[in-house]
Design an enzyme around this catalytic site. Structure first.
Site, short mmCIF file in Angstrom:
data_model
loop_
_atom_site.label_atom_id
_atom_site.label_comp_id
_atom_site.label_asym_id
_atom_site.label_seq_id
_atom_site.Cartn_x
_atom_site.Cartn_y
_atom_site.Cartn_z
N LEU A 40 5.04 -11.55 -0.41
CA LEU A 40 4.60 -11.43 0.25
C LEU A 40 3.77 -10.59 0.56
CD1 LEU A 40 2.05 -14.27 -0.65
CD2 LEU A 40 2.29 -12.45 -1.51
N ASP A 41 3.25 -9.02 1.07
CA ASP A 41 3.74 -8.02 2.24
C ASP A 41 2.61 -8.66 3.52
OD1 ASP A 41 4.88 -6.44 0.63
OD2 ASP A 41 2.89 -5.08 0.18
#
EC number: 5.4.99.25
Length: 349
Positions: A40-41
């Site tokens: 996940l960014d």
């Protein structure tokens, strides 16, 4: 060294990277083998599944499963519900995508599948929607492409992952909760720990299973493939290429693997259920004989069939005579004499 083999579902906040979460979980648990499933960014929150110990070997299996997100799309013009739903239908199914510029993979055209695209809410130029998609789908790119089709353009404003494979949002725990659970565990209170720690076989609830015999475990432990002789049973009717979980007869997970054939093609798994063994070799007066397994007939030999000799030479005396003619040591004429004698008998037929 810690001996944790399982999963912890972290509710990742905005800000830190997924690799930073790995490091924090490693420090909290004391387990050096830690990895996350699906990056996940930093600006994205939600379900981040952490694999610990031997569960790190299962990361690829979970990563291939579908994922679910809730996102906010910001458009540059106002649209009604019908217009948005119409465009969503166009993006349901298999679509083409090029990863965004800031991505960990090469920017090549690829095909991804959108299983479901649902409009949840609209407010002015903001569209809240839920998407269930194939692993590797870029939601940021999806929002941009939807904006192009709408005509005004658009971009992703918010993103939260709500499910990864069988792990959903209801199983999430904050980093503080994880830290508290392990502190209490070290003090002898494992109640919170048992609530957040998920065993490895949880991910195989819907997978087909292969149950192997105890005699096959040693070979499996050394990395040997599994053959029909070592299989006790198969559940779920797996097909060739399917991933299966390998269990012992005591219901212990020991391995995972890929089916090389369809389950119904393993014809020699159990063809005949043996009730009586009838070909045991016994000892009867110094001669081998076939003995019935039934104890009532234990000492009664079964008559052997009469041995058939080469050609029509059935009588023992005739055989001896012919053998003498063919054997120089017995006064015969060698192989030539035997051959000629055999041809004479063959001619008489």
């Amino acid at each position: 060294m810690s001996n944790l083999n399982g999963f912890i579902v972290v509710d990742k906040p905005k800000g830190p990277t997924s690799h930073q979460i790995d490091s924090w979980i490693r420090d909290i648990t004391g387990e050096p083998r830690v990895g996350h499933i699906g990056t996940l960014d930093p600006g994205v929150s939600g379900v981040l599944v952490m694999a610990l110990g031997k569960a790190t070997k299962l990361i690829d299996i979970v990563h291939r499963e579908s994922k679910e997100y809730v996102s906010v799309l910001r458009t540059y013009d106002k649209y009604d519900h019908d217009s948005i739903k119409s465009v969503f239908k166009e993006f349901t199914g298999k679509i083409y995508q090029i990863p965004p510029v800031r991505s960990a993979v090469s920017r090549e055209l690829r095909i991804r599948e959108i299983y479901n695209l649902e409009l949840l809410e609209m407010d002015e130029k903001f569209v809240l929607f839920k998407v269930c998609c194939e692993s590797g789908t870029y939601i940021r790119t999806l929002c941009t492409d939807i904006g192009y089709v709408l005509g005004s353009g658009g971009q992703m404003a918010e993103l939260r992952r709500t499910r990864t494979g069988p792990f959903d949002e209801s199983m999430c725990h904050t980093l503080q909760e994880v830290s508290d659970a392990f502190k209490l565990k070290s003090m002898g209170n494992e109640k919170l720990f048992k609530n957040i720690f998920i065993p490895m076989d949880f991910i195989f609830i819907k997978y087909p299973k292969v149950i192997v015999k105890e005699t096959a475990l040693k070979n499996i432990a050394h990395g040997s493939d599994i053959y029909p002789a070592g299989i006790h049973a198969i559940t779920g009717s797996p097909k060739k290429g399917d991933v299966v979980a390998v269990y012992t007869e005591k219901n212990e997970l020991v391995a995972t693997g890929t089916m090389m054939v369809n389950a119904d093609e393993i014809y020699d798994l159990k063809v005949i259920d043996i009730d009586n063994v009838l070909i045991e070799t016994g000892d009867n007066d110094g001669k081998d004989s076939l003995v019935r397994k039934d104890n009532r007939w234990k000492d009664i030999p079964v008559q052997k069939p009469e041995r058939k000799l080469h050609g029509n030479l059935q009588g023992s005396q005739e055989w001896k005579d012919t053998g003498n003619r063919g054997n120089p040591k017995r006064g015969g004429t060698g192989s030539k004499g035997f051959s000629s004698g055999f041809r004479k008998r063959k001619a008489k037929r």
